[in-house]
Design an enzyme around this catalytic site. Sequence first.
Site, PDB file in Angstrom:
ATOM      1  N   PRO A 116       0.835  -1.205   0.000  1.00 47.26           N
ATOM      2  CA  PRO A 116       0.000   0.000   0.000  1.00 47.26           C
ATOM      3  C   PRO A 116       0.863   1.245   0.000  1.00 47.26           C
ATOM      4  O   PRO A 116       1.848   1.321   0.722  1.00 47.26           O
ATOM      5  CB  PRO A 116      -0.794  -0.121   1.301  1.00 47.26           C
ATOM      6  CG  PRO A 116      -0.020  -1.059   2.148  1.00 47.26           C
ATOM      7  CD  PRO A 116       0.784  -1.940   1.256  1.00 47.26           C
ATOM      8  N   CYS A 117       0.531   2.165  -0.849  1.00 46.90           N
ATOM      9  CA  CYS A 117       1.232   3.451  -0.885  1.00 46.90           C
ATOM     10  C   CYS A 117       0.165   4.511  -0.711  1.00 46.90           C
ATOM     11  O   CYS A 117      -0.192   5.199  -1.660  1.00 46.90           O
ATOM     12  CB  CYS A 117       1.967   3.632  -2.202  1.00 46.90           C
ATOM     13  SG  CYS A 117       3.236   2.409  -2.470  1.00 46.90           S
TER      14      CYS A 117
END
EC number: 2.1.1.37
Length: 817
Positions: free
Chosen positions: A448-449
């Site tokens: 996840p960014c």
Amino acid sequence: MTNSKRKSSSNGNIADPASASVPEKKIKGVKEEKEDLSNAAVVVEVPASNDRDSPVRISGRKTEKKEEKTKTIGSAEIAKGTEPPKEFIQAKRHFTEALVDGRVHFKLGDDGYVQAGEGEDSYICRVVEMFEGLDGESYFCAQWFYRAKDTVIQACSNLIDDKRVFLSEIKDDNPLDCLIEKLKIVRVPLDAEVGTKRSMLSNGNYYYDMSYLVPFSTFQNLPPDNEVDGNESDSTISSESDSNVAVAKVMKIKDDKRSVMRMLDLYSGCGAMSTGLCLGANIANVNLVTRWAVDLNTYACESLKLNHPETEVRNESAEDFLLLLKEWEKLCQSFSLVGGGDPMSVEKDETENEEDDGVDDNGVGLDEEIFEVEKVLSICYGDPKEIKKRGLYLKIRWKNYGPEEDTWEPIDGLGDCQDKIKQFVVEGFSSKILPLPGDVDVICGGPPCQGISGFNRFRNKESPLDDEKNKQLVVYMDIVEYLKPRFALMENVVDIVKFAKGFLGRYALGRLVSMNYQARVGLMTAGSYGLPQFRMRMFMWGARPSEKLPQYPLPTHNVVTRGVSPVEFDSNAVIHDDIKGAELEKELYIGDAISDLPPVSNDEERDKIPYGDTPKTEFQKFIRLKKKDMPGFVGIDSSDHLLYDHQPYKLNEDDYQRSCQIPKRKGACFRDLKGVRVRDDNRVEWDPDVERVYLPSGKPLVPDYAMSFVEGRSTKPFARLWWDEIVPTVVTRAEPHNQAILHPLQDRVLTIRENARLQGFPDYYKLLGPIKERYMQVGNAVAVPVARALGYSLAMSCKGTATEGAVFILPKKFPNL
Ligand SMILES: C[S@@+](CC[C@H](N)C(=O)[O-])C[C@H]1O[C@@H](n2cnc3c(N)ncnc32)[C@H](O)[C@@H]1O
């Protein structure tokens, strides 16, 4: 003297590197300083037999542009891959050697610096052809090397050794006197440490070990040795057929048809990505199994375990997982299960505690109750006791106590139970509860960014990796670096190549290349693989030097990709070059996916119900298949063929009342409610002739936020979906305030199952957790059909049956082969 022809670099094949854009080298106007170029070169002519037969030759650049301003290669225009116009120039004669400027003696196959603009690093090339044009000028054809900063890695080139360059297949012609200095560029094996490569450099200037191709930002194995190095002019001119042979030579053709390939799914969520990959690989007869999965979210882990009992599901953070892996390796070494390490370092020192101080290791007074370890059950890294002490912990079953008394204990405090620890480690080692370096064939996952989400207004553009929320990208790559899988596949939102000038995408690619992985980047649209959802995502392949770098499966369905790929990554979109020539199935609409599902109300409480109706479309027939009938499913089918998760997020009474008043027709939304008027400029306003309507609760029928959303221009609040529509993307939150999510005919939002269908989850895939959590799992997922197509591609690479190029066409009717 015969005139000569050089082959065009473009063969129309999307996958052929030669069809890559040819960056135009604009070389400073050296020409005007010389009256007669041919005098600058002492030439050795090519024997007549080496001359090509046709009277025309193709140039990668226009000669009139010689005086144009110089530019650094590798800028956006290169990555974007626009091909400069080609022009035919006749060559009068060829030569194999030349004395340039009366001082530098160049031979065919030599490497050299080429003059660049002021303040810019000289370009680096290999001289693959030298000739005199009909205009009397002397030219050379350059095959360009790229420094890392000139490739798509750009701003992250600090990850790459500065002695390393990449051989492109881009060739173009330039005036001979643009060559300014000879260079020695040494070819080295890809699979070696930087230090080894440097030592092989000897007195060379640079080394190279990979090709760089602009389409799909591809870094891959070089063609065989003599192809680019040879001094025979022919060898550098026709590379196409040779490069096919090349790949066959460098890759290991494996006959591991049914041997198990072990996958680690990182940031697994409920496991959609690995599920699709396994289905696809198994369709191609490669037995890919998700052996381990890691996710922070407990419910997602439970869902994954429910559907994949064969998987070791680890509910922990990826960063703790990496620390655990390192500790686990040490433990295995200490019990001599693997080489290296400090033998028995965890064993208790015999001399310890010889003096009885009346207090044991844990600070327990001896007259206090002593607990005896019956069995070590599990292992983790972190702070499971929440005592603010992070480290390696073991879960202990205590003698004469039941499972409810199990506790996590720091390993340091268990010095007296070496035999029990040993038993646990030996058993865990043989059953592979955790992978050791070399155990994992494939790592997949979408770190996840959140720091790059388009919705996040506080994104750290200057230094995106400093943002904690983007840290997982580093962790993901660290895990790849540690475990060294044969293949890696990373998924992410397209923003990864957009945000902060694509920094994070470049970082990820740079990390893979710095670890000697071949790599490429593709942007794929879910709808193109048979879903009523656009959803474009980035997929980055990595493959060890001994493997064939997997390709991208071309679309099977006719969905127009929405133009969201950034210009610089245009050549990364996985699309048919010639959409008209492609045999594509018709696009799917919402109705195709969900029209067979039984009606349920806003407050449906049943988690499983009978289907009721029969399937109406091919999609519905397929998605309803029992596990055992699903192409690519391997395992035991104990499913009951009922319909699961067909429950909507329950709207509160006010929103429910509002939804009931939205007409059941295409395009209906809050704009159809009483009191709202649409102006000519498509903005909403209150109708002055209508008194504001209130709900029984006293709240307004039309909330203010709906009127002001996107400055009154939005049609999203309380919008109904319609049967013949395609959704932009399945979202993680099922609320109707700012997105179209109301069912076409029922007064509720789409159910979890309906969303799951739009993501291509087979109906047998059940989810666990509260309703909101299940929506989240579905919305977070990689669309299963996309992952399945990628799994098929992975299998072809494993088997050595992959074709050449970055893309391939899936078999007809895939996945129903
Ligand atoms: C985009 S989702 C992955 C979806 C998954 N690939 C699929 O196809 O179903 C990202 C996942 O990362 C998990 N996650 C977030 N931070 C994490 C961390 N530090 N360690 C492990 N998992 C994390 C979230 O719980 C979420 O399930």
